[in-house]
Design a protein around this motif. Structure first.
Motif, short mmCIF file in Angstrom:
data_model
loop_
_atom_site.label_atom_id
_atom_site.label_comp_id
_atom_site.label_asym_id
_atom_site.label_seq_id
_atom_site.Cartn_x
_atom_site.Cartn_y
_atom_site.Cartn_z
N GLY A 56 -5.80 -5.37 9.04
CA GLY A 56 -4.73 -5.18 8.05
C GLY A 56 -5.09 -5.86 6.74
N GLY A 57 -4.13 -5.90 5.84
CA GLY A 57 -4.39 -6.48 4.52
C GLY A 57 -4.62 -7.98 4.56
N GLU B 9 4.77 -2.63 16.05
CA GLU B 9 3.50 -1.88 16.13
C GLU B 9 3.20 -1.36 17.54
N GLY C 85 -0.32 1.63 8.37
CA GLY C 85 -1.09 2.11 7.22
C GLY C 85 -2.52 2.41 7.62
N ALA D 146 0.84 -1.20 0.00
CA ALA D 146 0.00 0.00 0.00
C ALA D 146 0.88 1.26 0.00
N GLY E 218 -9.89 -8.72 4.44
CA GLY E 218 -8.67 -8.67 3.65
C GLY E 218 -8.49 -9.95 2.84
N TYR F 50 4.06 -15.13 6.73
CA TYR F 50 3.95 -13.98 7.63
C TYR F 50 2.70 -14.01 8.52
N GLY G 101 -1.84 -1.40 12.80
CA GLY G 101 -0.97 -1.31 11.63
C GLY G 101 -0.78 0.15 11.25
N ILE H 196 -14.05 -6.15 7.36
CA ILE H 196 -13.26 -6.38 6.14
C ILE H 196 -12.19 -7.41 6.47
N MET I 157 -10.76 1.03 0.02
CA MET I 157 -10.68 1.35 1.45
C MET I 157 -11.12 2.79 1.78
N1 UDP Z 1 -6.18 -2.89 2.97
C1 UDP Z 1 -6.79 -2.88 1.73
N2 UDP Z 1 -7.84 -3.70 1.53
C2 UDP Z 1 -8.31 -4.55 2.47
C3 UDP Z 1 -7.67 -4.57 3.74
C4 UDP Z 1 -6.62 -3.71 3.96
O1 UDP Z 1 -6.39 -2.12 0.83
O2 UDP Z 1 -9.26 -5.27 2.20
C5 UDP Z 1 -5.03 -1.98 3.17
C6 UDP Z 1 -5.26 -0.90 4.21
O3 UDP Z 1 -6.01 0.16 3.66
C7 UDP Z 1 -3.82 -0.53 4.57
C8 UDP Z 1 -3.08 -1.87 4.42
O4 UDP Z 1 -3.93 -2.73 3.68
O5 UDP Z 1 -3.30 0.39 3.62
C9 UDP Z 1 -2.79 -2.50 5.75
O6 UDP Z 1 -1.64 -1.90 6.25
P1 UDP Z 1 -1.25 -1.90 7.78
O7 UDP Z 1 0.05 -1.19 7.88
O8 UDP Z 1 -2.36 -1.32 8.58
O9 UDP Z 1 -1.16 -3.42 8.23
P2 UDP Z 1 -0.42 -4.71 7.62
O10 UDP Z 1 -1.41 -5.39 6.74
O11 UDP Z 1 0.80 -4.24 6.85
O12 UDP Z 1 -0.07 -5.54 8.80
#
Ligand code: UDP
Length: 371
Positions: free
Chosen positions: A212-213, A306, A284, A18, A240, A58, A282, A238, A267
């Motif tokens: 998160g994603g 985090e 992001g 992202a 992910g 991961y 997270g 959501i 998002m």
């Molecule tokens: N995200 C997305 N779609 C989803 C779920 C999450 O685009 O269905 C994006 C969210 O907007 C953010 C990223 O995934 O930009 C998650 O980043 P974060 O640093 O919060 O956590 P990580 O997944 O890296 O642990």
């Protein structure tokens, strides 16, 4: 001729991808037609076994919290990180050189902690500027700060101070902000219109739950607790990329208004429609929530990287820490029942927002290329 910038990321979580996408969008918006951009998951395609399996492993590895913390901390210091980089370089050198040979670029930008020591070292026959964009907010790992990078861009003053403590000079770094998609800063429909578009009721506040994603952390347990307690909210979950989570959450014995989604690339439309954000800490997600002015309930954080994010949100009075499902229920109930507190927290969240960070990083990269 357009200059080519190569972004190194990995799908260990959704945040690195992202962040890279956000900066690329920023570059194309600020400098239309002037840059060609490319992204490479360097762990998946250019690292030896077993490292190349990291994106796949991961989500499970990060569930093993004690082991994760121990591994994270054991390499987190100037001497220890240097020793690890020294020992692992022979094992990583060949795949790193192949990456550079197969992906010629005028500049390389890393948005991942594991690229910053090895790649610039492997670039010695092919020196182009190498810039690191740190995508953790506060308790940043030593691997982010390589003296071999030409510039290290950080999201907060705390991340800058951490770099100084780890031996980097202040003029080797620049505080800009967490790069999040410029779409979050765009004016779109009102909250009410977006809610209607999603088919969300306007009778109750909407709490958006995200892990998160990769749909990480106890998302299902949190959803179930909110449902069992019949908290007066509409719960939008959501999941992910976690398909199993999607199945499990969909099958809950639902008693409150709810909506369950898989991975979305929309998002900003979800977050701008919501009233409360329930999230893993997270970087992001948190930074996006700031831009959307969302009060936050954080239900989990990855040990190490985090942990500082939680304090950052709490110090800014933009959210609450609720590390078990029962506390989440309490926190969300309190926010639902006290709209004034919710509004104050939303305001505090907006105060922490850096909506133009991705565009500003684009300017810094362009300037670095001019040097
Ligand atoms: N995200 C997305 N779609 C989803 C779920 C999450 O685009 O269905 C994006 C969210 O907007 C953010 C990223 O995934 O930009 C998650 O980043 P974060 O640093 O919060 O956590 P990580 O997944 O890296 O642990």
């Amino acid at each position: 001729m357009a200059k080519r910038i190569l972004f190194l990321f990995s799908d260990t979580g959704g945040g690195h991808r992202a962040a890279a996408n956000a900066i690329i969008d920023g570059l194309h918006l600020e400098y239309p037609g002037q840059f060609d951009t490319d992204m490479v998951d360097f762990l998946r395609y250019y690292s030896p076994r077993p490292l190349r399996y990291s994106p796949r492993l991961y989500p499970s590895l990060s569930h093993m919290k004690s082991a994760w913390k121990l591994t994270y901390e054991s390499m987190n210091g100037p001497k220890r990180s240097r020793a690890v980089n020294q020992i692992t370089y022979p094992y990583l050198r060949r795949s790193s050189e192949r990456l550079i040979a197969e992906n010629p670029a005028d500049m390389i930008v890393s948005v991942h902690p594991l690229a910053n020591a090895v790649i610039p070292r492997a670039m010695r026959h092919n020196p182009v500027p190498f810039v690191t964009v740190v995508t953790d907010m506060v308790t940043t790992h030593a691997f982010w700060y390589s003296p071999r990078a030409d510039l290290v861009i950080v999201p907060t003053d705390q991340a800058m101070n951490r770099g100084i403590r780890l031996g980097l000079k202040a003029d080797h770094m620049k505080v800009v902000g967490q790069p999040v998609s410029p779409d979050f800063a765009c004016e779109i429909e009102s909250k009410e219109e977006l809610k209607r578009e999603h088919g969300w009721t306007e009778d109750t506040p909407v709490a958006l739950l995200v892990g998160g994603g990769d749909g990480m952390g106890p998302v299902r347990r949190v959803a179930r607790a909110i449902n069992d307690a019949e908290v007066p909210v509409t719960l939008a979950v959501i999941c992910g990329r976690n398909e199993e989570l999607y199945e499990n959450v969909s099958k809950l014995n639902w008693r409150i208004p709810h909506h369950v989604y898989g991975f979305t690339s929309e998002m900003p439309r979800f977050m701008k429609a919501a009233d409360i954000f329930i999230t893993k800490a997270g970087p992001g997600s948190i930074s996006e929530a700031f831009i959307c002015g969302l009060p936050m309930v954080m239900y989990a954080c990855l040990p190490g990287q985090e942990e500082g994010n939680v304090d950052y949100v709490l110090d800014g009075k933009a959210g609450l820490w609720a590390p078990d499902p029962e506390t989440v229920v309490q926190a969300v109930t309190n926010l639902v029942e006290a709209p004034a507190i919710r509004a104050t927290m939303a305001e505090a969240s907006l105060n922490l927002a850096r909506p133009n960070a991705a565009r500003e990083i684009a300017h810094v990269l362009a300037a670095q290329l001019q040097k």
